[in-house]
Design an enzyme around this catalytic site. Sequence first.
Site, PDB file in Angstrom:
ATOM      1  N   ARG A   1      27.516  31.182  29.497  1.00  0.00           N
ATOM      2  CA  ARG A   1      29.018  30.851  29.763  1.00  0.00           C
ATOM      3  C   ARG A   1      29.881  31.375  28.305  1.00  0.00           C
ATOM      4  NH1 ARG A   1      31.154  26.347  28.368  1.00  0.00           N
ATOM      5  NH2 ARG A   1      29.639  25.264  29.139  1.00  0.00           N
TER       6      ARG A   1
ATOM      7  N   TYR B   1      51.740  40.837  42.221  1.00  0.00           N
ATOM      8  CA  TYR B   1      50.465  40.663  43.232  1.00  0.00           C
ATOM      9  C   TYR B   1      50.630  39.173  43.798  1.00  0.00           C
ATOM     10  CZ  TYR B   1      45.593  40.255  44.871  1.00  0.00           C
ATOM     11  OH  TYR B   1      44.518  40.017  45.641  1.00  0.00           O
TER      12      TYR B   1
ATOM     13  N   ASP C   1      50.095  43.581  33.780  1.00  0.00           N
ATOM     14  CA  ASP C   1      49.103  43.754  34.616  1.00  0.00           C
ATOM     15  C   ASP C   1      48.722  45.248  34.868  1.00  0.00           C
ATOM     16  OD1 ASP C   1      47.266  44.137  36.844  1.00  0.00           O
ATOM     17  OD2 ASP C   1      48.024  42.185  37.893  1.00  0.00           O
TER      18      ASP C   1
ATOM     19  N   LYS D   1      39.326  46.765  41.359  1.00  0.00           N
ATOM     20  CA  LYS D   1      39.777  48.140  41.722  1.00  0.00           C
ATOM     21  C   LYS D   1      39.558  49.117  41.005  1.00  0.00           C
ATOM     22  CE  LYS D   1      42.187  44.604  43.771  1.00  0.00           C
ATOM     23  NZ  LYS D   1      43.354  44.133  43.431  1.00  0.00           N
TER      24      LYS D   1
HETATM   25  C1  PLP Z   1      43.856  42.661  43.115  1.00  0.00           C
HETATM   26  C2  PLP Z   1      44.815  42.514  42.066  1.00  0.00           C
HETATM   27  C3  PLP Z   1      44.745  41.371  41.443  1.00  0.00           C
HETATM   28  C4  PLP Z   1      43.774  40.196  41.747  1.00  0.00           C
HETATM   29  O1  PLP Z   1      42.681  40.620  41.399  1.00  0.00           O
HETATM   30  P1  PLP Z   1      41.069  40.061  42.376  1.00  0.00           P
HETATM   31  O2  PLP Z   1      40.009  40.833  41.522  1.00  0.00           O
HETATM   32  O3  PLP Z   1      41.633  40.339  43.702  1.00  0.00           O
HETATM   33  O4  PLP Z   1      41.020  38.611  41.851  1.00  0.00           O
HETATM   34  C5  PLP Z   1      45.611  41.087  40.419  1.00  0.00           C
HETATM   35  N1  PLP Z   1      46.718  42.098  40.175  1.00  0.00           N
HETATM   36  C6  PLP Z   1      46.731  43.120  40.677  1.00  0.00           C
HETATM   37  C7  PLP Z   1      47.646  44.179  40.666  1.00  0.00           C
HETATM   38  C8  PLP Z   1      45.735  43.681  41.939  1.00  0.00           C
HETATM   39  O5  PLP Z   1      45.911  44.424  42.509  1.00  0.00           O
END
Ligand code: PLP
Length: 390
Positions: A46, A98, A170, A195
């Site tokens: 962890r 998001y 982000d 992504k």
């Molecule tokens: C998908 C996404 C998230 C969240 O990510 P997860 O891996 O689905 O938890 C956060 N910010 C953006 C811009 C995203 O496209």
Amino acid sequence: MVNNTDIVHGGLGSETQFGSLSTPLYLTSTFILDAVGKDKGYDYSRTGNPTRTELQNHLATLEGGVACSVHGTGISSICTVLHHFKAGDHILVTQDCYGGTHRLIDQNLTQFGLEADFIDFTDIETVRAAIKDNTKALWVETPTNPLLKLIDLEAIGKISKEFDLTYIVDNTFLSPIGQKPFEFGVDLIVHSTTKYINGHCDCTGGAVISRTEEWGERIDWLTNCMGTAQSPFDAWQVLRGSKTVGVRFRAQQQAALEIATWLEAHDKVKRVFFPGLESHPDYALAQQQQKGPGAMIAFEVNGDGDDARAVVENTVLIKLAESLGGVTSLIEVPALQSHASMTPEARIAAGIENTLVRLSVGLEEVDDLISDLDKALSKVKTPELSTSGV
Ligand SMILES: *Cc1c(COP(=O)(O)O)cnc(C)c1O
């Protein structure tokens, strides 16, 4: 600057016992100690795991940061960062961030006394006016989802300096290839590695990259404290996927530009939102702060919500699924899927029409994607310009 050499070579040679080229996958929860309090660098997974370390070093390099922590999902990264703040702190968050980020802050963290306002970051005066005595951070997401509006990272950077605020971006939608937030004074970069960075839709993950050692230590501490660290297996997957993010992302955004240009000329398409088109209101800002237009496209079809639905249900190659950034092209209707949790009024206020379709361009042949879209668009029943589909 990130180039393909760095991207491909990150983490190579870390295994010295046998010379394994690929980073070994250390599937262990704990580590045998030499003596009480004397370990070989790791004591418990962890807290730290060698596979995870390789991914973290690699992502720090890609973003140009000094440290990185990786987590089980993008949301767990975001949750970890937000736990830095305490009851009574106020943060300003991008209005159309998001959906999961919005829910986490608005429906959960406010229960613990965190204060947040969701504001329009495209308007600098709005940002200034929203800063209060207890404001501690600015949470920026650019381009926004799904309308791909851009926020001026440099202008927001100046405000964060002036008011001594933590500046968080982000960067999921553009990956480290498409945008380098640290160039604009950002303190922390967050990614959903689910992504573009992993790019193969075969695991979830998140990352927080820090500009300073202090932030790196703080995020590491929070990660260990909250237990949000990514499993070694998933970290290994993301590390493997990340080796091709340079070639993938550049090819995807080139294809997206071709597709967006084609869509803009299509008689069943009312409007295209893509920062690489000159018709986009933030085209000039995209040229300035991004390394390319990205590979996400949104477009409104002529007709009504049923027509948008018909389009996404009739593509064959382009799969009907939420998420983005993978090698496979994906399509969806935000009003019915990714943004369905917003009230219809909030959606309309945000400009998200029922006729809007969101497309994540993958790595298939562009001609195949265009012909797939063309066939699906033929299902739009009302070719004449009609109502806005509210
Ligand atoms: C998908 C996404 C998230 C969240 O990510 P997860 O891996 O689905 O938890 C956060 N910010 C953006 C811009 C995203 O496209």
